[in-house]
Write an enzyme that holds these catalytic residues in place. Structure first.
Site: not given
Ligand code: CA2
Length: 152
Positions: A10-11, A18, A23, A79, A82, A104, A106, A113
């Site tokens: 997701p996301n 963003r 990221y 990946n 969340a 996996e 990240h 964090r």
């Molecule tokens: O660090 C990672 O790859 C995460 O899997 C990313 C997830 C986060 O919830 C994990 O704790 C760590 C979030 C992905 C959302 O990605 C976005 C990228 C750009 C803008 C907004 C969200």
């Protein structure tokens, strides 16, 4: 040569649009192009799938398990976003298709964090984990998957 599946949760479709401080500014489409080049350099094709839906990710893992059994898939670079921190169902899906290797990934260092990102339901079922290398982590995970599954 069996394919590698790149799975994003997701996301991650928002990557590069963003939160660049966390990221980076590379888009998911860029990640998929780079990952494909890395997989092909190592002699494998790459298939990519992203979903914001837990059930769709579970279905993709089940399908990957069948293809692994048929010798068509080397493994999965995943990946889970969340869902990493919430999903017993993803843990069970990966455990349920063992020994399909799932690496996996990240992008961020989740351990540096918020506390709620420190626990992963996926890690106990994963064959390996890459954390905190930015989007280069996808390439490292592909390399790790290929090395881990290399026949002696
Ligand atoms: O660090 C990672 O790859 C995460 O899997 C990313 C997830 C986060 O919830 C994990 O704790 C760590 C979030 C992905 C959302 O990605 C976005 C990228 C750009 C803008 C907004 C969200």
């Amino acid at each position: 040569m069996p394919a590698i599946l790149l799975l994003n949760g997701p996301n991650l479709n928002l990557l590069g649009t963003r939160e660049p401080a966390t990221y980076g500014s590379t888009t998911l489409a860029d990640v998929e192009v780079r990952s494909r080049a890395t997989a092909e350099r190592l002699g494998h094709t790459l298939e990519a799938f992203q979903s914001n839906h837990e059930g769709a990710l579970i279905d993709a893992i089940h399908a990957a398990g069948k293809r692994f059994k048929a010798g068509e898939l080397l493994g999965v670079v995943f990946n889970p976003g969340a869902y990493t921190h919430t999903s017993v169902a993803l843990h069970d899906a990966i455990a349920g298709v063992a020994p399909l290797p799932v690496i996996e990934v990240h992008i961020s260092n989740v351990h540096a964090r918020e506390a709620f990102r420190h626990h992963s339901y996926v890690s106990p079922a994963a064959a390996g984990i890459v954390v905190g290398f930015g989007v280069a982590g996808y390439d490292l995970a592909i390399e790790g998957l290929v090395r881990k599954t290399a026949k002696a």
